[in-house]
Design an enzyme around this catalytic site. Structure first.
Site, PDB file in Angstrom:
ATOM      1  N   LYS A  99     -13.054 -43.213   6.231  1.00 42.40           N
ATOM      2  CA  LYS A  99     -12.376 -42.207   5.400  1.00 42.40           C
ATOM      3  C   LYS A  99     -11.112 -42.830   4.830  1.00 42.40           C
ATOM      4  O   LYS A  99     -10.305 -43.408   5.564  1.00 42.40           O
ATOM      5  CB  LYS A  99     -12.039 -40.990   6.271  1.00 42.40           C
ATOM      6  N   HIS A 130      -8.695 -41.221   3.075  1.00 44.34           N
ATOM      7  CA  HIS A 130      -7.599 -40.282   2.874  1.00 44.34           C
ATOM      8  C   HIS A 130      -7.340 -39.556   4.199  1.00 44.34           C
ATOM      9  O   HIS A 130      -8.097 -39.688   5.143  1.00 44.34           O
ATOM     10  CB  HIS A 130      -7.933 -39.280   1.770  1.00 44.34           C
TER      11      HIS A 130
END
Length: 553
Positions: free
Chosen positions: A439, A441
């Site tokens: 991921k 963010h």
């Protein structure tokens, strides 16, 4: 070697001739690669593949006795006529018995006796008639050392044999030329306790080690096989079941036994299989010669004998399975898990073709635990298996700090198992899982949940098929400085991965990663459950029993 000479007089013909030559060489290369692959298969791998394909433990002896070839006597018969008669005798016997044969065993002495000029050549002709997928065990009983032993090996294998019989009384020096170096893929059966009454004169002698001489030979065979990676089996007469039993114990469960004496010599088939089969219901070859070659219909005789051997084998396997089931303890949570899995359709009995190509009598699909109730009961079973395992708990304390559920199936499993450990046993440990893709963010990264750095981690999954997911998890945890404390799964199929690596996927993980693996239930417990249940037909138990005997560890 194929030599192709092309004479051309124009560019056109030169072009197509070159392409034709390339095509021919390509075909030759494929053929050569195939031959190399076939030659590189070890003798016992080839034997086990044939045993499975033919569903047979019958070894056909090729012994062209002159009395069978010429019932009225051979006086005045030329060597050429003797050899032709022997060839036709063996060829007809091979063609009649191929469907029922696990192996062919020609006896070199009968061919050598045909005459000094054509006898050995006739043996070669006979061996060429045997299909390439059927192992050839050449009965020569050689025993010498040094260059003489090496010459014997060359002579045997140049004829096309896959394995030989040997006299081991001169020690490893006399065995090595037949099963090491350029012949490392070949096999040898060592004379251990032969079927003749006089074998007790020497082979039955008691040694200071409290073993008989034949037991010492069996012990040495196992030692040599392990130390030198040699393909060794043992010749132990079916006429002495007690010797078969003791040789099996001394040689171990992996050694193949050749047990002559059933039929003409009076060996009892049921007693021989009970004593000689290994704990997987195999590892025993029954060689028969005269009982088939002298029958009015050799094909029918071979078929009936193959079936009798299989019936005897099944009796032994069934008796052992009942004994094993009696000794296997099933906890109440394991019985509940099996019953619930059956009620949910997660566990089914029938015929299921697996990815490996094997036809399994049962199938387990944990993805069908797809409701709140089923996940609750599944988690409870996992928690019970973890809490009662001395590999994962000691004095009521967990030997791990975090439960890790590898994506994707392991995520939900890890979550409900961590909850069940707390609700059922008051054990509070961390929970974490990974993403398939990082991921970029928010908190970012691949890992979510409890910090695992420097912690002991228990990996939760449903089954271990090849072990790939577990190995990936192990590497991931190692990279962040975590210790893989163990693995817990729902079902251990407890079956060997292949003939070349006869350990289960679970055993391979434990061996390769030095990590304990705990399961809610395993194949032996599933078999024991069927043994104690009246809800299923006997053929269900028999199919599971047979499958475990063939593939179980």
């Amino acid at each position: 070697m194929l030599i192709v000479e092309v004479t051309v007089s124009s560019k056109f013909y030169r072009y197509w001739s070159i392409h034709f030559l390339i095509h021919i060489l390509f075909i030759i290369s494929l053929s050569t690669a195939s031959d190399i692959g076939r030659c590189n298969m070890s003798f016992f791998s080839k034997l086990e593949a044939r045993v499975k394909a033919a569903d047979s433990l019958l070894c056909i002896g090729l012994d062209p006795h002159e009395s069978e070839l010429f019932p009225n006597g051979s006086e005045g018969v030329s060597e050429e006529d003797k050899c032709n008669a022997a060839f036709e005798f063996c060829k007809n016997l091979i063609n009649a018995t191929v469907p029922y044969s696990a192996c062919f065993k020609p006896n070199a002495a009968f061919f050598e006796a045909l005459g000094p000029n054509l006898g050995v050549a006739t043996l070669r002709r006979v061996l060429e008639e045997i299909p390439s997928d059927i192992p050839i065990l050449l009965d020569v009983k050689r025993g010498d050392i040094g260059s003489t032993s090496a010459a014997y090996a060359d002579a045997s294998y140049d004829l096309g044999a896959d394995a030989v019989t040997l006299n081991p009384l001169m020690g490893w020096d006399s065995i090595a030329p037949f099963v090491t170096g350029k012949y490392s893929n070949k096999g040898a059966f060592l004379l251990c306790k032969t079927s003749n009454p006089g074998s007790n004169d020497l082979l039955g002698l008691n040694l200071l080690s409290n073993q008989t001489l034949y037991e010492m030979i069996a012990t040495l065979s196992g030692r040599w096989s392990n130390e030198y990676d040699a393909n060794l089996g043992l010749v132990v007469g079916a006429t002495d079941p007690q010797a078969l039993k003791r040789a099996r114990e001394a040689g171990g469960q992996n050694v193949w036994l050749l047990a002559p004496g059933v039929g003409a010599q009076g060996g009892d088939l049921d007693a021989a299989t009970a004593a000689g089969l290994n704990n997987r219901g195999t590892g025993l070859l029954i060689p028969v010669s005269r009982g088939i070659s002298r029958a009015p219909n050799p094909a029918l005789a071979a078929k009936e004998l193959k079936e009798k051997i299989e019936d005897a084998r099944r009796k032994v396997v069934y008796a052992k399975s009942v004994s094993d089931c009696d000794s296997i303890h099933i906890h109440s949570y394991q019985k509940e898990f099996i019953k619930f899995s059956l009620s949910q359709g997660v566990l089914k009995f029938g015929k299921f073709v697996l990815k490996s190509g094997r036809t399994s009598p049962y199938f387990f699909n944990a993805g069908l635990f797809a409701s709140g109730e089923s996940l609750f009961k599944l988690a409870k079973s996992y928690a019970s298996a973890i809490y009662t395992s001395p590999k994962l708990f000691n004095d009521g304390k967990p030997l791990f700090d975090v439960i890790f559920g590898p994506a994707y199936k392991g995520i939900s499993l890890g979550a409900v198992v961590a909850t069940a450990l707390y609700s059922n046993y008051g054990v509070d440990v961390g929970f974490a899982y990974n993403r398939k893709e990082a991921k970029n963010h928010g908190e970012g990264g691949m890992l979510v949940g409890a910090n695992m750095e420097g912690k002991r981690v228990l990996v939760v999954d449903d089954v271990i098929t090849a072990g790939t997911a577990i190995r990936e998890s192990y590497k991931m945890l190692e990279k962040i400085g975590a210790e893989t404390a163990g693995v817990v799964i729902a079902l251990d199929r407890a079956e060997k991965r292949s003939l070349d690596d006869p350990v289960s996927a679970v055993q391979a993980v434990e061996r390769d990663l030095s990590v304990p693996v705990v399961s809610i239930v395993s194949l032996p417990q599933l078999q024991a459950f069927l043994e104690s249940s009246s809800d299923y037909e006997s053929d269900v138990l028999q199919s599971v029993t047979d499958y475990r005997a063939e593939y179980g560890v």
